[in-house]
Design a protein around this motif. Structure first.
Motif, PDB file in Angstrom:
ATOM      1  N   LYS A 137      28.629  47.536 -23.514  1.00 40.91           N
ATOM      2  CA  LYS A 137      27.723  47.066 -22.499  1.00 40.91           C
ATOM      3  C   LYS A 137      26.511  46.937 -23.201  1.00 40.91           C
ATOM      4  CE  LYS A 137      26.272  47.452 -17.710  1.00 40.91           C
ATOM      5  NZ  LYS A 137      25.608  46.182 -17.899  1.00 40.91           N
ATOM      6  N   VAL A 138      25.840  45.690 -23.024  1.00 41.45           N
ATOM      7  CA  VAL A 138      24.462  45.235 -23.344  1.00 41.45           C
ATOM      8  C   VAL A 138      23.595  44.839 -22.170  1.00 41.45           C
ATOM      9  CG1 VAL A 138      23.164  43.677 -24.956  1.00 41.45           C
ATOM     10  CG2 VAL A 138      25.405  44.359 -25.609  1.00 41.45           C
ATOM     11  N   THR A 139      22.398  45.546 -21.867  1.00 44.30           N
ATOM     12  CA  THR A 139      21.451  45.158 -20.807  1.00 44.30           C
ATOM     13  C   THR A 139      20.773  43.893 -21.492  1.00 44.30           C
ATOM     14  OG1 THR A 139      21.199  47.396 -20.241  1.00 44.30           O
ATOM     15  CG2 THR A 139      19.613  45.975 -19.502  1.00 44.30           C
ATOM     16  N   PRO A 140      20.801  42.694 -20.647  1.00 38.62           N
ATOM     17  CA  PRO A 140      19.977  41.768 -21.177  1.00 38.62           C
ATOM     18  C   PRO A 140      18.522  42.034 -20.877  1.00 38.62           C
ATOM     19  CG  PRO A 140      21.546  41.313 -19.068  1.00 38.62           C
ATOM     20  CD  PRO A 140      21.362  42.814 -19.334  1.00 38.62           C
ATOM     21  N   LEU A 141      17.715  41.489 -21.977  1.00 40.86           N
ATOM     22  CA  LEU A 141      16.239  41.667 -21.967  1.00 40.86           C
ATOM     23  C   LEU A 141      15.797  41.181 -20.694  1.00 40.86           C
ATOM     24  CD1 LEU A 141      14.175  42.479 -24.100  1.00 40.86           C
ATOM     25  CD2 LEU A 141      13.862  40.013 -24.542  1.00 40.86           C
ATOM     26  N   GLY A 142      15.003  42.397 -20.222  1.00 41.38           N
ATOM     27  CA  GLY A 142      14.466  42.226 -18.942  1.00 41.38           C
ATOM     28  C   GLY A 142      15.297  42.464 -17.775  1.00 41.38           C
ATOM     29  N   GLY A 143      16.400  42.657 -17.868  1.00 41.06           N
ATOM     30  CA  GLY A 143      17.554  42.961 -16.865  1.00 41.06           C
ATOM     31  C   GLY A 143      17.514  44.217 -16.240  1.00 41.06           C
ATOM     32  N   ALA A 144      18.095  44.325 -15.217  1.00 37.86           N
ATOM     33  CA  ALA A 144      18.191  45.488 -14.475  1.00 37.86           C
ATOM     34  C   ALA A 144      19.584  46.237 -15.029  1.00 37.86           C
ATOM     35  CB  ALA A 144      18.316  45.411 -12.888  1.00 37.86           C
ATOM     36  N   PHE A 145      19.429  47.471 -14.879  1.00 43.26           N
ATOM     37  CA  PHE A 145      20.682  48.443 -15.077  1.00 43.26           C
ATOM     38  C   PHE A 145      20.842  49.264 -14.439  1.00 43.26           C
ATOM     39  CE2 PHE A 145      17.483  50.766 -17.317  1.00 43.26           C
ATOM     40  CZ  PHE A 145      17.837  52.023 -16.946  1.00 43.26           C
ATOM     41  N   SER A 146      22.081  49.969 -14.319  1.00 46.54           N
ATOM     42  CA  SER A 146      22.442  50.784 -13.430  1.00 46.54           C
ATOM     43  C   SER A 146      23.255  51.897 -14.267  1.00 46.54           C
ATOM     44  CB  SER A 146      23.341  50.796 -12.178  1.00 46.54           C
ATOM     45  OG  SER A 146      24.356  49.992 -12.438  1.00 46.54           O
ATOM     46  N   VAL A 147      23.058  53.357 -14.007  1.00 45.41           N
ATOM     47  CA  VAL A 147      23.876  54.163 -14.601  1.00 45.41           C
ATOM     48  C   VAL A 147      25.202  54.329 -14.313  1.00 45.41           C
ATOM     49  CG1 VAL A 147      24.171  56.653 -15.338  1.00 45.41           C
ATOM     50  CG2 VAL A 147      21.757  55.645 -15.283  1.00 45.41           C
TER      51      VAL A 147
END
Length: 162
Positions: A66-76
């Motif tokens: 899984k890669v978080t997009p630049l500036g994107g939200a993430f959740s654990v």
């Protein structure tokens, strides 16, 4: 310069380090940085020198690939297996003093129970990450495309159970 947990009071100093290290297109807004801190406060470190915050590391539990997009939200995720190192930045005034390595080592020491670590290498940092045991790997291509050209998803095994 021993790493310690970041507090919300450090936000302005962290944003100043970010601005010194990244071009505007790669800088994340204050509300995005604050949301990252609030989502996983135990995996956000700063280093301080006599002038204050001089480096930071944002990480969080994730899933391999899984890669978080630049500036994107993430959740654990509910069942994380990976410590994702989202952003490491070191102010030019302390560059070359091993601060990034100390931040990463301190963070990996907190990765109990996770089998992998992963990150997106940007700004020609591949050799640095390889020196820490990370290798290129397949990741979410669409999310990786939100980073500048040359960005590379890299992983490292943290335990033999992987």
């Amino acid at each position: 310069m021993q790493p310690g947990l970041m507090a919300e009071a450090d936000l302005d100093a962290v944003l100043a380090v970010q601005a010194a290290c990244y071009p505007p297109a790669m800088q994340e807004a204050a509300d995005v940085v604050r949301a990252r801190l609030r989502a996983s406060p135990d995996t956000v470190l700063v280093a301080r020198d006599a002038d204050g915050v001089c480096a930071y590391l944002f990480a969080y539990p994730s899933r391999l690939g899984k890669v978080t997009p630049l500036g994107g939200a993430f959740s654990v995720p509910e069942s994380p297996d990976t410590l994702y190192l989202h952003d490491v930045a070191v102010a030019p005034r302390v560059a070359g003093q091993g601060v990034a390595r100390r931040l990463v080592d301190a963070m990996l020491a907190r990765a109990a129970g996770l089998r992998h670590s992963a990150l997106v290498s940007v700004q020609d940092t591949r050799r640095f990450w390889e020196s820490l045991g990370y290798l290129p790997a397949a990741g979410d291509a669409a999310a990786l495309a939100t980073y500048p050209a040359g960005a590379l998803y890299m992983t490292k095994r943290l335990s033999a159970q992987a």
